[in-house]
Design a protein around this motif. Structure first.
Motif, mmCIF file in Angstrom:
data_model
loop_
_atom_site.group_PDB
_atom_site.id
_atom_site.type_symbol
_atom_site.label_atom_id
_atom_site.label_comp_id
_atom_site.label_asym_id
_atom_site.label_seq_id
_atom_site.Cartn_x
_atom_site.Cartn_y
_atom_site.Cartn_z
ATOM 1 N N GLY A 11 36.692 36.954 38.025
ATOM 2 C CA GLY A 11 37.373 38.050 38.692
ATOM 3 C C GLY A 11 37.027 39.432 38.193
ATOM 4 O O GLY A 11 37.665 40.411 38.613
ATOM 5 N N ASP A 12 36.023 39.585 37.331
ATOM 6 C CA ASP A 12 35.667 40.904 36.826
ATOM 7 C C ASP A 12 34.740 41.605 37.820
ATOM 8 O O ASP A 12 33.598 41.185 38.025
ATOM 9 C CB ASP A 12 34.961 40.786 35.473
ATOM 10 C CG ASP A 12 34.699 42.142 34.853
ATOM 11 O OD1 ASP A 12 33.595 42.672 35.069
ATOM 12 O OD2 ASP A 12 35.593 42.661 34.177
ATOM 13 N N PRO A 13 35.190 42.692 38.482
ATOM 14 C CA PRO A 13 34.407 43.320 39.560
ATOM 15 C C PRO A 13 33.010 43.777 39.155
ATOM 16 O O PRO A 13 32.048 43.483 39.873
ATOM 17 C CB PRO A 13 35.296 44.500 39.998
ATOM 18 C CG PRO A 13 36.675 44.065 39.663
ATOM 19 C CD PRO A 13 36.536 43.287 38.377
ATOM 20 N N GLU B 38 34.019 36.974 46.828
ATOM 21 C CA GLU B 38 34.951 37.077 45.700
ATOM 22 C C GLU B 38 34.978 38.505 45.159
ATOM 23 O O GLU B 38 36.031 39.026 44.776
ATOM 24 C CB GLU B 38 34.535 36.110 44.592
ATOM 25 C CG GLU B 38 35.487 36.105 43.405
ATOM 26 C CD GLU B 38 35.045 35.184 42.274
ATOM 27 O OE1 GLU B 38 35.715 35.184 41.218
ATOM 28 O OE2 GLU B 38 34.041 34.472 42.448
ATOM 29 N N MET B 39 33.835 39.150 45.154
ATOM 30 C CA MET B 39 33.726 40.509 44.627
ATOM 31 C C MET B 39 34.592 41.490 45.412
ATOM 32 O O MET B 39 35.338 42.288 44.834
ATOM 33 C CB MET B 39 32.258 40.955 44.672
ATOM 34 C CG MET B 39 32.015 42.388 44.257
ATOM 35 S SD MET B 39 30.266 42.850 44.432
ATOM 36 C CE MET B 39 30.145 43.028 46.224
ATOM 37 N N ARG C 218 37.108 40.779 47.261
ATOM 38 C CA ARG C 218 38.525 40.454 47.104
ATOM 39 C C ARG C 218 39.066 41.064 45.807
ATOM 40 O O ARG C 218 40.200 41.531 45.754
ATOM 41 C CB ARG C 218 38.737 38.933 47.090
ATOM 42 C CG ARG C 218 38.656 38.275 48.448
ATOM 43 C CD ARG C 218 39.226 36.867 48.427
ATOM 44 N NE ARG C 218 38.480 35.987 47.538
ATOM 45 C CZ ARG C 218 37.440 35.244 47.916
ATOM 46 N NH1 ARG C 218 37.020 35.283 49.174
ATOM 47 N NH2 ARG C 218 36.816 34.457 47.049
ATOM 48 N N ALA C 219 38.209 41.055 44.774
ATOM 49 C CA ALA C 219 38.624 41.610 43.490
ATOM 50 C C ALA C 219 38.670 43.131 43.517
ATOM 51 O O ALA C 219 39.497 43.747 42.850
ATOM 52 C CB ALA C 219 37.674 41.142 42.387
ATOM 53 N N ASP C 220 37.785 43.754 44.302
ATOM 54 C CA ASP C 220 37.749 45.211 44.394
ATOM 55 C C ASP C 220 37.316 45.594 45.805
ATOM 56 O O ASP C 220 36.130 45.566 46.129
ATOM 57 C CB ASP C 220 36.774 45.782 43.362
ATOM 58 C CG ASP C 220 36.781 47.307 43.311
ATOM 59 O OD1 ASP C 220 37.459 47.917 44.165
ATOM 60 O OD2 ASP C 220 36.142 47.874 42.422
#
Length: 557
Positions: free
Chosen positions: A296-298, A323-324, A326-328
């Motif tokens: 989860g680290d953008p 996923e990217m 969604r995280a940012d």
């Protein structure tokens, strides 16, 4: 233990007043200061306890005129004032900033673990001037924490023996006095054989002297004892790159990327260079491991997204890309949607590509690249009318994009809208698109029409061929276009001549005469690539022209 990734750096500007506090002032005019912040540990209290134990042992083993250990109170006050917790280990950049704040030329970084038989401490002494220059200390293990801390304290004192010579080397190299730097570094290493901080400066001095073999010898020795030594790794990378030794360079780049997983910039530099030398695939396993350790680290997801795309691992790229964003959500740019659509296209999923482009257009309606991606995806999905509309929107958004015109012409060809194809190519030329890009498409259209005419014997096919071949030759003259133009004109002349005789038609007779003239003009040049065929047609033309001339005389009164 999970690696944390974020922007580093204590808020030094908020602590100016603290830096001049009486607590710090009490330690003035003494030996150099060493900072021992909390160590990394899965057990937070243990990390704090180990740091305090090392501070205590180091204070007992040294005298203030020789060395000052920064008190825990100073460290805690600085962390609190900056909004940091006092019971957590710092990121590398934060530790350096804190050391600078408390005026400590060196600081310790390390981990402490509880073992079945006691405690284990792995640590590194780092100089605050440059956090890439550090000395790995011997692993300390003991049944009691204080005893393990005492071992670390002794190792710190031993490692510091090299620092005076390293400083002299650093100053000499900065002034371009490379041989003086070599001498100072070697003197420092004599007192501490495993002196990697001094050895790193020796490497820099050899770089200045352009002694590549010596750079390699010393840097590889440093690397053997300290695989994460960034200075040695960077110097080796430079030389192996220059020498074109790809295998060794890839090995070094991989070591650089894992030397400090919290340093996204360093990781990015390493994987980007892997891509430059054609081995982006080597970065894929590395990125998977980092993502697994840091979910989860953008910034890391963004780097992985680019790596996977470069390595053509489109399935992984699609997964990490979604996923990217969604995280940012700020990373869901027009470029992102375009690349994601391209990934789906490369995976053979045009419908998904079209859906992705549509998502992007909803957010960035005026982006020409997204419009073009949408048109391409619709075309590959077989939705031709929608693809043509999307291509027109792409042209409207950017009238200078040649790909948009070529795609629109291709779609119109699939729809059998031949007049529209010709108009699109003309519009493209009028808009300043390079004719060399347009001519091959017009040539293909002409060739296809000529082939169709040889089967159908339909004059309309030959007329269409002539139209596109003339356009192609106008855009960029070519031998192939001239031959096909001559051959098409000859076939058109034959057809018109025979029908003119049946219908006694002046228009057809004149069409035949003009067609044979056009063939006579173009076939000689076309003969460069098709000598036999052109010669046969040129020989045949004089056999037809008397009859055509007679038809014109008889029917055109």
């Amino acid at each position: 233990m999970k690696t944390r990734l974020r922007n580093s750096g204590l808020l030094l500007t908020t602590l100016v007043a603290f830096a001049a506090s009486p607590v710090l002032a009490q330690s003035g005019k003494t030996g150099e200061r060493v900072m021992i912040p909390p160590l990394q540990s899965s057990d937070k209290p243990l990390g704090v306890q180990a740091a305090e134990a090392i501070r205590s042992q180091l204070s007992k083993q040294t005298k203030i005129p020789d060395l000052v250990v920064v008190p825990r109170a100073d460290i805690d006050n600085a962390l609190k004032s900056s909004g940091y917790k006092t019971d957590e280990a710092l990121l590398p950049g934060d530790a350096k900033a804190l050391a600078t704040l408390v005026r400590a030329p060196q600081y310790l970084s390390g981990t402490v673990t509880k073992t079945p038989t006691g405690y284990k401490i792995d640590s590194r002494l780092i100089i605050s001037r440059d956090m890439t220059r550090g000395q790995i200390l011997p692993t300390a293990e003991a049944p009691k924490l204080d005893d393990a801390a005492g071992q670390v304290a002794k190792s710190i004192q031993a490692a510091r023996k090299q620092l005076g010579g390293e400083t002299a080397c650093h100053n000499a190299v900065a002034q371009g006095k490379y041989q003086e730097g070599v001498n100072a570094a070697r003197s420092a290493m004599a007192g501490y054989p495993n002196a990697n901080i001094a050895a790193a400066c020796l490497v820099d001095a050899y770089v200045g002297l352009k002694m590549d073999d010596s750079v390699i010898a010393v840097a590889e020795r440093v690397r053997a004892s300290d695989p994460a030594n960034v200075v040695a790794l960077r110097r080796l990378n430079d030389i192996y790159r220059t020498r074109g030794d790809t295998a060794k360079q890839l090995d070094i780049l991989n070591s650089l990327a894992v030397s400090d997983p919290t340093d996204i910039k360093l990781v990015q530099e390493a994987v980007e260079e892997m891509a430059k030398i054609g081995h982006a695939d080597r970065a894929v396993p590395l990125m998977r491991g980092l993502i697994q350790s840091n979910p989860g680290d953008p910034p890391l997801l963004n780097l992985a997204w680019l790596v996977y795309l470069n390595a053509k691992d489109y399935k992984a790229a699609v997964e990490v890309g979604e996923e990217m964003v969604r995280a940012d959500t700020a990373l869901a740019t027009a470029d992102f949607f375009g690349r994601l659509a391209g990934a789906y296209t490369a995976m053979g999923q045009p419908q998904k590509a079209a859906e992705t482009a549509t998502r992007g257009i909803a957010k960035f309606p005026n982006d020409p690249n997204l419009q073009l991606f949408n048109a391409q995806a619709l075309y590959q999905a077989g939705q031709l009318s929608q693809a043509a509309d999307a291509a027109k929107k792409a042209i409207a958004a950017n009238p200078k994009n040649p790909q948009a015109y070529l795609l629109l012409a291709t779609v119109q060809d699939s729809l059998n809208l031949y007049n529209d194809v010709a108009a699109t190519l003309q519009n493209a030329r009028n808009s300043g698109i390079d004719p060399a890009l347009l001519s091959p498409l017009a040539l293909k259209q002409g060739n296809d029409a000529y082939k169709a005419g040889t089967v159908s014997k339909d004059r309309a096919d030959f007329q269409r061929a002539i139209k596109f071949l003339q356009l192609s030759d106008t855009l960029q003259s070519s031998v192939d276009a001239k031959f096909l133009l001559g051959a098409s004109a000859f076939s058109l002349g034959q057809s018109a001549m025979y029908e003119a005789a049946d219908k006694k038609s002046c228009d057809l007779a004149r069409m035949a005469r003009d067609a044979f003239t056009l063939a006579s003009i173009n076939l000689p040049a076309g003969g460069k690539n098709f000598p036999t065929e052109a010669a046969q047609l040129l020989t045949a033309i004089p056999q037809f022209t008397p009859a055509v001339d007679d038809e014109v005389k008889r029917y055109c009164k």
